[in-house]
Design an enzyme around this catalytic site. Structure first.
Site, short mmCIF file in Angstrom:
data_model
loop_
_atom_site.label_atom_id
_atom_site.label_comp_id
_atom_site.label_asym_id
_atom_site.label_seq_id
_atom_site.Cartn_x
_atom_site.Cartn_y
_atom_site.Cartn_z
N LYS A 1 2.05 15.31 -12.76
CA LYS A 1 2.77 15.09 -13.75
C LYS A 1 3.81 15.54 -14.06
O LYS A 1 5.31 15.23 -13.76
CB LYS A 1 2.44 14.71 -15.46
CG LYS A 1 1.46 13.23 -14.89
CD LYS A 1 2.54 12.05 -14.12
CE LYS A 1 1.08 10.76 -13.62
NZ LYS A 1 1.64 9.49 -13.47
N TYR B 1 -4.88 16.35 -13.18
CA TYR B 1 -3.75 15.56 -13.75
C TYR B 1 -1.90 16.14 -14.52
O TYR B 1 -1.73 15.72 -13.99
CB TYR B 1 -3.88 15.07 -15.48
CG TYR B 1 -3.11 13.20 -15.71
CD1 TYR B 1 -3.31 12.76 -15.17
CD2 TYR B 1 -2.45 14.30 -16.78
CE1 TYR B 1 -1.79 11.42 -15.28
CE2 TYR B 1 -1.59 12.31 -17.57
CZ TYR B 1 -1.86 11.61 -16.65
OH TYR B 1 -1.03 10.64 -16.80
N ASN C 1 5.60 4.23 -10.71
CA ASN C 1 4.72 3.78 -11.74
C ASN C 1 2.72 3.55 -11.74
O ASN C 1 1.96 3.56 -12.08
CB ASN C 1 4.71 2.55 -12.80
CG ASN C 1 3.07 3.13 -13.94
OD1 ASN C 1 3.49 3.92 -14.77
ND2 ASN C 1 3.21 2.22 -14.61
N ASP D 1 0.97 -0.96 -0.35
CA ASP D 1 -0.19 0.33 0.24
C ASP D 1 0.98 1.01 -0.04
O ASP D 1 1.13 1.63 0.90
CB ASP D 1 -1.00 -0.67 1.40
CG ASP D 1 -1.88 1.30 1.02
OD1 ASP D 1 -1.32 2.05 0.09
OD2 ASP D 1 -2.01 1.38 1.87
N VAL D 2 1.01 1.66 -0.92
CA VAL D 2 2.59 2.89 -1.74
C VAL D 2 1.59 4.49 -0.69
O VAL D 2 1.98 5.29 -0.76
CB VAL D 2 2.18 3.31 -2.89
CG1 VAL D 2 3.46 2.07 -3.10
CG2 VAL D 2 1.46 3.44 -3.73
#
Length: 154
Positions: free
Chosen positions: A105, A101, A35, A8-9
């Site tokens: 990033k 989004y 990722n 669980d990151v």
């Protein structure tokens, strides 16, 4: 040797435990690929949902930070290692109908570059890849079509 270990990151303590498990099992951490990523809406920023944005920031940036932080700590102890953080072309250019989004990033790219500069004298390497996914091609195509409609009306 590679092995999948579920984790669980979203929980920093779980990430630390994962690194400890890897060291116990394999003796060292040679490489990591981070990722995790979601895109929960494709709308203009004025129509975006704050809860969706918070979820994207947490998944796309904060959770990656937890992983990268603890991977770097371990790799610096070992004096070697490599980390690849998967971002997006949206993290280089931006996307008008997916600004939320794209901003997450951009954060991944900035975090990766900053870490790489900090540890560049070590034998630990951190880099990012910006794939162009089919969904991003669709977003770009839709953006271009929307812009053309606006231009044609003028």
């Amino acid at each position: 040797m590679a092995q999948y270990i579920q984790n669980d990151v979203t929980n920093e303590d779980h990430v630390k435990s994962l690194i400890a498990t890897i060291i116990k099992e394999f003796g060292q951490l040679d490489m990591a690929v981070n990722n995790a990523g979601i895109s929960s809406e494709v709308v203009s920023i004025d129509a975006s949902n704050s809860d969706n944005y918070s979820a994207m920031v947490n998944t796309n940036l904060v959770d990656l930070y937890y992983c990268m932080k603890h991977q770097i700590i371990q790799m610096l102890k070992q004096k070697q290692g490599a980390i690849v953080n998967v971002a997006s072309v949206a993290g280089l250019n931006g996307i008008p109908w997916a600004a939320t989004y794209a901003s997450t990033k951009h954060g991944v790219v900035g975090l990766t570059k900053s870490a790489a500069i900090l540890i560049m004298r070590s034998k630990v390497f951190v880099l990012t890849r910006q794939p162009l996914a089919l969904s991003e091609l669709i977003l770009l195509t839709n953006n271009l079509m929307a812009m053309m409609k606006i231009i044609m009306k003028k």
